[in-house]
Write a protein that holds these residues in place. Structure first.
Motif, PDB file in Angstrom:
ATOM      1  N   ILE A  75       0.839  -1.201   0.000  1.00 35.61           N
ATOM      2  CA  ILE A  75       0.000   0.000   0.000  1.00 35.61           C
ATOM      3  C   ILE A  75       0.872   1.249   0.000  1.00 35.61           C
ATOM      4  O   ILE A  75       0.599   2.203  -0.733  1.00 35.61           O
ATOM      5  CB  ILE A  75      -0.978  -0.015   1.200  1.00 35.61           C
ATOM      6  N   LYS A  76       1.917   1.268   0.808  1.00 35.16           N
ATOM      7  CA  LYS A  76       2.818   2.426   0.843  1.00 35.16           C
ATOM      8  C   LYS A  76       3.466   2.659  -0.524  1.00 35.16           C
ATOM      9  O   LYS A  76       3.596   3.785  -0.971  1.00 35.16           O
ATOM     10  CB  LYS A  76       3.919   2.216   1.888  1.00 35.16           C
ATOM     11  N   LYS A  77       3.838   1.572  -1.164  1.00 35.78           N
ATOM     12  CA  LYS A  77       4.490   1.658  -2.455  1.00 35.78           C
ATOM     13  C   LYS A  77       3.547   2.239  -3.525  1.00 35.78           C
ATOM     14  O   LYS A  77       3.972   2.969  -4.410  1.00 35.78           O
ATOM     15  CB  LYS A  77       4.960   0.248  -2.854  1.00 35.78           C
ATOM     16  N   ASN A  78       2.248   1.924  -3.421  1.00 32.86           N
ATOM     17  CA  ASN A  78       1.261   2.361  -4.416  1.00 32.86           C
ATOM     18  C   ASN A  78       0.308   3.431  -3.872  1.00 32.86           C
ATOM     19  O   ASN A  78      -0.776   3.628  -4.409  1.00 32.86           O
ATOM     20  CB  ASN A  78       0.454   1.157  -4.911  1.00 32.86           C
ATOM     21  N   LEU A  79       0.715   4.139  -2.834  1.00 31.00           N
ATOM     22  CA  LEU A  79      -0.138   5.148  -2.218  1.00 31.00           C
ATOM     23  C   LEU A  79      -0.483   6.275  -3.189  1.00 31.00           C
ATOM     24  O   LEU A  79      -1.609   6.774  -3.193  1.00 31.00           O
ATOM     25  CB  LEU A  79       0.546   5.714  -0.965  1.00 31.00           C
ATOM     26  N   TRP A  80       0.438   6.663  -4.024  1.00 30.40           N
ATOM     27  CA  TRP A  80       0.169   7.731  -4.990  1.00 30.40           C
ATOM     28  C   TRP A  80      -0.952   7.339  -5.947  1.00 30.40           C
ATOM     29  O   TRP A  80      -1.803   8.150  -6.303  1.00 30.40           O
ATOM     30  CB  TRP A  80       1.438   8.084  -5.780  1.00 30.40           C
ATOM     31  N   ILE A 123      -3.436   5.139  -5.325  1.00 27.94           N
ATOM     32  CA  ILE A 123      -4.689   5.121  -4.560  1.00 27.94           C
ATOM     33  C   ILE A 123      -5.199   6.552  -4.367  1.00 27.94           C
ATOM     34  O   ILE A 123      -6.384   6.835  -4.555  1.00 27.94           O
ATOM     35  CB  ILE A 123      -4.480   4.411  -3.199  1.00 27.94           C
ATOM     36  N   GLY A 124      -4.311   7.466  -4.012  1.00 30.81           N
ATOM     37  CA  GLY A 124      -4.690   8.876  -3.841  1.00 30.81           C
ATOM     38  C   GLY A 124      -5.213   9.473  -5.130  1.00 30.81           C
ATOM     39  O   GLY A 124      -6.174  10.250  -5.134  1.00 30.81           O
TER      40      GLY A 124
END
Length: 178
Positions: free
Chosen positions: A19-24, A26-27
């Motif tokens: 999730i941290k890696k793909n947070l951008w 998701i946002g």
């Protein structure tokens, strides 16, 4: 191989790292979904101005003198003519009468044609009751839906009492809303 993948455990730490890696991403999805929601609300949602008048079918004064009580045959008769009253409400005679009332009113700045007024008004018989709803709606706040509903109701009562004097039609309630 498939069994190995099915039996493999995923730790919560792996999920958080993904999730941290793909947070951008998701946002970005949340931003676009919100943007589309706001735009669609501004474009699609239009305020609708509405005025309603309820007309009730009741006994004529001459018949009340002889019999104060409503009989089953009175109620059955009124319910049978309910849809006929709707046809009368949607007739050109009622629409033309409403136009004449509106054109002679000092409140109205605009004069209406039959087709314009037919788009603004509607009638509905509440099945199982003695009530007819006469409705005026518009998306334009400059339209005086209350005056239109009042003229429509007045014209309907006059025309209905001329063509089908089965009951005394009386205004029960009136409502204005959005």
């Amino acid at each position: 191989m498939v069994e190995e993948l099915l039996n493999e455990e995923i730790s919560l730490l792996d999920i958080v790292q993904y999730i941290k890696k793909n947070l951008w991403f998701i946002g970005l999805c949340v931003f676009f979904a919100g943007f589309i929601g706001v735009i669609s609300a501004l474009v699609v949602d239009k305020e609708i101005y509405k005025a309603t008048s309820s007309v009730i079918m009741s006994k004529e004064a001459a018949r009340i003198f002889y019999d104060d009580q409503y009989t089953k045959s009175d109620i059955d008769l009124y319910q049978q003519v309910g849809n006929t009253y709707i046809e009368i409400a949607e007739s050109n005679a009622v629409i033309d009468g409403a136009i004449e009332l509106l054109n002679h009113s000092d409140e109205m700045e605009k004069s209406y044609t039959r087709d314009e007024l037919k788009k603004l008004v509607d009638a509905d018989y509440l099945s199982g009751t003695l009530v007819i709803k006469l409705i005026a709606t518009s998306e334009d706040e400059d339209e005086d839906v209350a005056a239109i509903a009042n003229a429509y109701t007045e014209s309907f009562i006059a025309v209905a009492n001329t063509y089908l004097p089965v009951s005394a039609l009386q205004v029960l309630t009136g409502e204005i809303g959005r």
